[in-house]
Design a protein around this motif. Structure first.
Motif, short mmCIF file in Angstrom:
data_model
loop_
_atom_site.label_atom_id
_atom_site.label_comp_id
_atom_site.label_asym_id
_atom_site.label_seq_id
_atom_site.Cartn_x
_atom_site.Cartn_y
_atom_site.Cartn_z
N ARG A 192 -0.70 10.48 12.23
CA ARG A 192 -0.56 10.05 10.30
C ARG A 192 -1.63 9.25 10.24
N GLY A 248 1.02 21.40 2.10
CA GLY A 248 1.58 21.45 0.73
C GLY A 248 1.25 21.90 -0.59
N HIS A 266 1.13 -1.38 -0.02
CA HIS A 266 -0.02 0.13 -0.19
C HIS A 266 0.80 1.49 0.26
N ILE A 267 0.63 2.27 -1.06
CA ILE A 267 1.76 3.39 -1.36
C ILE A 267 1.04 4.47 -0.06
N THR A 268 1.67 4.75 1.17
CA THR A 268 1.17 5.64 1.85
C THR A 268 2.42 7.06 2.23
N ALA A 269 3.29 7.24 1.50
CA ALA A 269 3.62 8.14 1.29
C ALA A 269 4.66 8.27 -0.38
N GLY A 286 -2.23 6.80 6.97
CA GLY A 286 -1.81 6.34 5.73
C GLY A 286 -2.50 5.70 4.76
N ASP A 287 -3.59 5.86 5.93
CA ASP A 287 -4.58 4.30 4.91
C ASP A 287 -5.18 5.50 3.72
N VAL A 336 7.65 20.66 -2.95
CA VAL A 336 7.23 21.25 -3.97
C VAL A 336 8.68 22.89 -2.80
#
Ligand SMILES: [Zn+2]
Lengths: 176, 386
Positions: B17, B59, A8-11, B19-20, A16
């Protein structure tokens, strides 16, 4: 989710970058030009009853919203209105904690700005304390409040609470 | 002006966080919870009022553009509100005014912050040429003001510590909170690192991800849902410049004016007696005694006495519990924090605040402040329409 769907891609880091070209406007331009010459200059609106002197001037008297048109020379001496002892470093700033960030009212002005206090015992800094600006060498002066390296304590009597923000350019020598 | 009521409340789990979920997933979750709570679906909503704190916190510039679909805004008006840290409160009030004015019969309002996606502590501490680069986050800004409050009031040094413990004990009753500290002690707070003297680490709010949403409806639709309506008896906002000569930063005029307005609308002249509880924006412990005075619960210089006597504590049986939910000191998704105060005030009035319910609460205050303590938003909600 199927078995081969992967992690699972979380970050995903996507920086920027922001470069800001600051247009100072008329009032702040005049302030920065003086700071460039090693002088602290405030501004006021002479027509105002309050007569309050602002530094750094941001363009208008906060009481009436009209332009501050008159320059008022300020001294290098100031009074501690309040302060904090900061125990965390500021990113991209070489200053090492603990350091004192003080709200200082320069003599002749009626408003505080924040600046660094140094050459002092952190535990003895107090509200009403008298301080003076220590400027960087002239060749380092730019259009910036950083031209003042820091403020250091003065051996002068404390300003009473009710007088903080009202000390004239002539300074504070103690109770008359 | 038409009557308006809160008919649905939705919150997310608050965490360091999330993250899910994406930002869109986060706001959708809060909105869906509010719709479910109100027994409604997306098509029942006429307009969406969204708020968050400065874009620099994630951001992501103008995130509302990409949140329109996640909030079912297709074909509907969508409006973003922005008043720094008070935005959660002012967003709720802008939403309410859309119903009170008669422009819409039922609106959805949502606020959020996903602070884990950037660096919220330093996002606003950028260098400015007219000031030395010493902006050490919000705590650095507010610490000298608290120091001046301590000097003026002569408050005992452990007042701030007591608030930090009290709000965390309240917060342990609320499973949604980011910080869960049921065993916190005065000693633990006192021993936590000093960050911006006089503020210690455990006297400061956390940095959280989360969203909060509400459905606000007019009188005719207020009783359509499964929950009792919570009537908005008063709402007010005020602002003042960050800096002006003679400004009282400890007890700001805009806060006093704002609360006088909201009390007048709600018919309150003795807040400590007439309100059953309050959800007040206290991101640093010392702001409880300061706001007790600013909001008229105590005379100037006396706010700390209420704190020290336990008047604001649910656990000590205080007569005017503040921040039963745990407050900003337990969860702080900045843009949502003000709306969480407003929503938690409404939950108390509805009587469904769970373990942190004040018995028999009928009237409550929700409060938010932002910027350099210069933006204020407040509402009073009640079981009674008038
Ligand atoms: Zn004026």
């Amino acid at each position: 989710m199927s078995e081969d769907a992967g992690e699972h891609i979380t970050a995903i880091e996507t920086p920027v970058y922001l470069k800001y070209n600051f247009t100072a406007g008329q009032a702040t331009t005049r302030f920065l030009q003086q700071v460039r010459q090693g002088k602290l200059v405030g501004q006021r609106r002479p027509e105002c009853d309050c007569g309050n002197v602002y530094v750094p001037a941001r363009g208008s008297c906060a009481a009436c919203g009209l332009p501050t048109t008159e320059e008022v020379e300020l001294g290098d001496k100031a009074t501690v209105q309040s302060f904090t002892i900061v125990w965390i470093p500021i990113p991209n700033n070489p200053i090492q904690p603990p350091y004192i960030v003080a709200n200082l009212v320069p003599d002749g002005a009626n408003i505080s700005f924040i600046h660094l206090m140094s050459e002092c015992d952190n535990d003895s800094v107090h509200i009403g304390q008298r301080v003076e600006a220590v400027w960087k060498p002239e060749e380092e002066w730019d259009y910036a409040m950083d031209n003042i390296r820091y403020f250091r304590p003065l051996d002068e009597p404390d300003v009473p609470i009710e007088m903080i923000g009202k000390v004239p350019l002539a300074g504070w020598e103690g109770e008359a | 002006m038409q009557y308006a009521a809160v008919t649905g409340i939705g919150q997310t789990q608050y965490k360091a966080r999330r993250g899910d979920v994406s930002i869109a997933g986060l706001v959708h979750e809060a909105a869906r919870n509010a719709l479910d709570d109100a027994g409604l679906d997306w098509n029942d909503i006429e307009a969406v009022i969204i708020g968050k704190a400065p874009d620099m916190f994630e951001g992501v510039i103008m995130p509302e553009i990409y949140l329109a679909d996640a909030l079912g805004c297709d074909g509907k008006p969508m409006l973003r509100v922005h008043t720094a840290g008070s935005v959660g409160g002012s967003t709720a009030l802008v939403a309410a005014s859309h119903v009170q004015s008669g422009a819409f019969r039922r609106v959805l309002t949502v606020t959020f912050e996903k602070q884990s996606e950037s660096n919220a502590m330093w996002a606003l501490s950028n260098p400015q040429p007219f000031s030395p680069h010493l902006n050490a986050g919000a705590g650095g800004y507010f610490a000298p003001i608290m120091r001046e409050y301590i000097r003026r009031s002569g408050a005992p040094r452990d007042t701030g510590i007591k608030v930090a413990v009290k709000d965390r004990l309240h917060g342990a009753r609320n499973p949604l909170n980011h910080l869960q500290m049921p065993d916190i002690s005065m000693q633990e707070v006192e021993d936590s690192p000093m960050l911006w003297d006089p503020i210690r680490f455990l006297e400061s709010c956390p940095s959280s991800d989360g969203a909060c949403a509400m459905v606000i409806a007019d009188e005719g639709l207020a009783n359509d849902g499964p929950r009792p309506p919570v009537w908005i008896r008063g709402g007010a906002m005020r602002s003042e410049p960050t800096m002006y000569a003679g400004r009282d930063e400890v007890n700001p005029q805009a806060g006093r004016d704002c609360v006088a307005d909201v009390y007048a609308q709600a018919g309150i002249d003795n807040p400590r007696k007439q309100l059953d509880c309050a959800e007040v924006y206290v991101p640093f412990s010392w702001y409880e005694p300061m706001w007790l005075e600013n909001l008229g619960f105590a005379e100037e210089g006396e706010g700390w006495r209420l704190t020290m006597e336990g008047a604001t504590s649910l656990d000590e049986g205080g007569d005017i519990p503040w921040n039963c939910s745990g407050g900003v000191l337990c969860s702080n998704p900045i843009g949502a924090s003000g709306m969480i105060r407003f929503a938690e005030a409404a939950r108390q009035v509805r009587g469904d605040a769970g373990e942190h319910q004040v018995d028999g609460a009928r009237t409550a205050l929700g409060h938010a402040y932002g910027g350099g303590a210069q933006f204020y938003a407040m509402w009073v909600v009640s079981t009674d329409k008038s």
